[in-house]
Design an enzyme around this catalytic site. Sequence first.
Site: not given
Ligand SMILES: Nc1ncnc2c1ncn2[C@@H]1O[C@H](COP(=O)(O)OP(=O)(O)O)[C@@H](O)[C@H]1O
Ligand SMILES: Cc1cn([C@H]2C[C@H](O)[C@@H](COP(=O)(O)O)O2)c(=O)[nH]c1=O
Length: 195
Positions: A21, A88
């Site tokens: 997130f 990822e």
């Molecule tokens: N707990 C959170 N903290 C920050 N952003 C969040 C949260 N929950 C949802 N979001 C949304 O998620 C977006 C980022 O998502 P994403 O690019 O998929 O992140 P990541 O790839 O790091 O998991 C933020 O711009 C916001 O809109």
């Molecule tokens: C912490 C954690 C996460 N994962 C998985 C869950 C999601 O599919 C991805 C991370 O996706 P994001 O773009 O960064 O939100 O990783 C996992 O397999 N194991 C873990 O410990």
Amino acid sequence: MPTEPAGATRGRLTVITGPMFAGKSARLIAEARKAGHEGMAIAVLKPAFDDRGARGLVSSRDGSSIGCESVGAWPDLAWPTRLVFIDEAQFLTGANYRGDLIADIERALDAGLDVMVSGLDTDYHRTPFAVMAELAARADAHLHLAARCHRCGQPARWTAKRAETGRLLEVGDDELYEARCDMHWTEPSAACHGQ
Ligand SMILES: Nc1ncnc2c1ncn2[C@@H]1O[C@H](COP(=O)(O)OP(=O)(O)O)[C@@H](O)[C@H]1O
Ligand SMILES: Cc1cn([C@H]2C[C@H](O)[C@@H](COP(=O)(O)O)O2)c(=O)[nH]c1=O
């Protein structure tokens, strides 16, 4: 690997890390789109293991997305590919990747390609993902992003799992994971499959 060298000099490795997130995918997508608009030949890759969302797309929770190739090994990159984006990357190990991602990225850098990689720095136990730690150590630039804690809204550098399912690598979203700050991070509750 391109059939002709992309340039005389070694490429640059940029690594984006953080918890879930944090906006890692959003940043990778923005950089890839910018490079595409500037006319650069790009390749966008994600692990075939990650079956979340639409096939053939890297997507962010902010609504942005970009076309990609799902991979389980380093693909043949047609010349004139100049930039490679990988989302990822924590998944690109073990049975999910034929070969050695670090060695493959090093070869691409040596061939003059720039590479941007995003992935989780730590798992839900707060243990580093070795492949991401190795990439961060080798990076020319390292961007570490924070999310907002799902409990209190403060900056969060950890991911917590809501229930222990026994799988370290498990694709999921906020039904299974939460961003947490230092104060609110916890180990998952005992087995609670599917809840
Ligand atoms: N707990 C959170 N903290 C920050 N952003 C969040 C949260 N929950 C949802 N979001 C949304 O998620 C977006 C980022 O998502 P994403 O690019 O998929 O992140 P990541 O790839 O790091 O998991 C933020 O711009 C916001 O809109
Ligand atoms: C912490 C954690 C996460 N994962 C998985 C869950 C999601 O599919 C991805 C991370 O996706 P994001 O773009 O960064 O939100 O990783 C996992 O397999 N194991 C873990 O410990």
